[in-house]
Design a protein around this motif. Structure first.
Motif, PDB file in Angstrom:
ATOM      1  N   GLN A 127      -6.393  -6.624  -6.360  1.00 48.31           N
ATOM      2  CA  GLN A 127      -6.156  -5.316  -6.852  1.00 48.31           C
ATOM      3  C   GLN A 127      -5.134  -5.038  -8.027  1.00 48.31           C
ATOM      4  OE1 GLN A 127      -8.327  -3.057  -5.093  1.00 48.31           O
ATOM      5  NE2 GLN A 127      -6.580  -1.761  -4.969  1.00 48.31           N
ATOM      6  N   SER A 128      -4.416  -6.125  -8.105  1.00 47.46           N
ATOM      7  CA  SER A 128      -3.701  -6.164  -9.442  1.00 47.46           C
ATOM      8  C   SER A 128      -4.348  -5.952 -10.789  1.00 47.46           C
ATOM      9  CB  SER A 128      -2.538  -7.227  -9.604  1.00 47.46           C
ATOM     10  OG  SER A 128      -3.457  -8.418  -9.693  1.00 47.46           O
TER      11      SER A 128
ATOM     12  N   ASN B  55       0.850  -1.093   0.015  1.00 48.26           N
ATOM     13  CA  ASN B  55       0.010  -0.097   0.201  1.00 48.26           C
ATOM     14  C   ASN B  55       1.002   1.266  -0.023  1.00 48.26           C
ATOM     15  OD1 ASN B  55      -2.393  -1.493  -0.055  1.00 48.26           O
ATOM     16  ND2 ASN B  55      -2.454  -1.508   2.019  1.00 48.26           N
TER      17      ASN B  55
ATOM     18  N   TYR C 259       2.058   1.669  -3.516  1.00 46.08           N
ATOM     19  CA  TYR C 259       1.111   2.100  -4.415  1.00 46.08           C
ATOM     20  C   TYR C 259       0.930   3.747  -4.100  1.00 46.08           C
ATOM     21  CZ  TYR C 259      -3.381   3.092  -6.831  1.00 46.08           C
ATOM     22  OH  TYR C 259      -4.523   3.621  -7.578  1.00 46.08           O
TER      23      TYR C 259
ATOM     24  N   SER D  89       0.329  -9.973  -3.052  1.00 41.41           N
ATOM     25  CA  SER D  89      -0.086  -9.608  -1.737  1.00 41.41           C
ATOM     26  C   SER D  89      -1.401 -10.295  -1.153  1.00 41.41           C
ATOM     27  CB  SER D  89      -0.580  -8.256  -1.796  1.00 41.41           C
ATOM     28  OG  SER D  89      -1.595  -8.176  -2.665  1.00 41.41           O
TER      29      SER D  89
ATOM     30  N   TYR E 275       0.958  -6.386  -6.091  1.00 39.51           N
ATOM     31  CA  TYR E 275      -0.235  -6.790  -5.449  1.00 39.51           C
ATOM     32  C   TYR E 275      -0.639  -8.194  -6.014  1.00 39.51           C
ATOM     33  CZ  TYR E 275      -2.187  -2.252  -3.898  1.00 39.51           C
ATOM     34  OH  TYR E 275      -2.376  -1.139  -3.311  1.00 39.51           O
TER      35      TYR E 275
END
Length: 207
Positions: A97-98, A65, A68, A92, A89
């Motif tokens: 989120q990717s 995060n 990002y 993760s 991501y």
């Protein structure tokens, strides 16, 4: 002479900063170095930001995060930066989120490259989301990257992980130059589907 001396000092500072970033061992150290990078007005400078993004996107030591947030502040992120965030991501606890980052990338007109897709396929596999994986596969074909062996191996793993072993087998059979990863992906897929002996009979039985 003064200008030359100042230029040399700035070069040395930049070199030392890059060295410190290379040797970074924790997010605490990275954040301290990032603050120095910002104070020197280098927050948009690619060599520094690339190293910050890479470390903070690491699955174990990093903090995706944070990565990002750094990425979001870039005025013109490179394809390397996009791929770094997508990869981060995909590894993760929130791999979906990717895919969101990828869609944002497309909306902004940024063209993915052959390194983008394996991370998206991996995210689909981790989510066990066959529909998303098929959509990514369609995009791979559309952009002409379906012959890349790394991408092919990722797709084999994804289909096998989603229980579509026949689809994985079909893709495997289409690869002319299979490598160890290709074979291991299929072997792992058959094992997870409880059909390992089918695979062994298929490829180890005498002609």
């Amino acid at each position: 002479m003064l200008g030359v001396s100042l230029s040399c000092k700035i070069t040395n500072i930049n070199h030392n900063l890059l060295s410190f970033l290379d040797e970074c061992k924790s997010m605490l150290e990275l954040k301290q170095l990032h603050a120095v990078v910002i104070s020197f007005g280098l927050s948009q400078d690619n060599p520094f930001i690339s190293k910050i993004l890479c470390f903070s996107a690491l699955p174990n030591l990093g903090e995706i995060n944070y990565s990002y947030r750094v990425f979001s502040q870039l005025s013109s992120p490179t394809i390397f930066s996009w791929n770094t965030i997508i990869r981060g991501y995909s590894n993760s606890k929130n791999p979906i989120q990717s895919l969101s980052i990828f869609l944002k990338m497309l909306r902004l007109g940024v063209a993915p490259d052959y390194l983008t897709y394996p991370f998206l396929v991996k995210a689909s596999a981790r989510l066990l989301n066959q529909e998303t994986g098929v959509s990514v596969h369609a995009h791979i074909i559309k952009t002409g990257h379906e012959s890349d062996r790394f991408i092919q191996n990722s797709l084999i793993h994804m289909y096998a992980a989603c229980g579509k072993i026949k689809w994985a087998q079909k893709l495997f059979d289409s690869i002319q130059q299979k490598n160890v990863v290709s074979w291991n992906s299929m072997l792992d897929g058959y094992a997870k589907c409880g059909e390992i002996w089918l695979w062994l009979r298929k490829f180890l039985s005498p002609c």
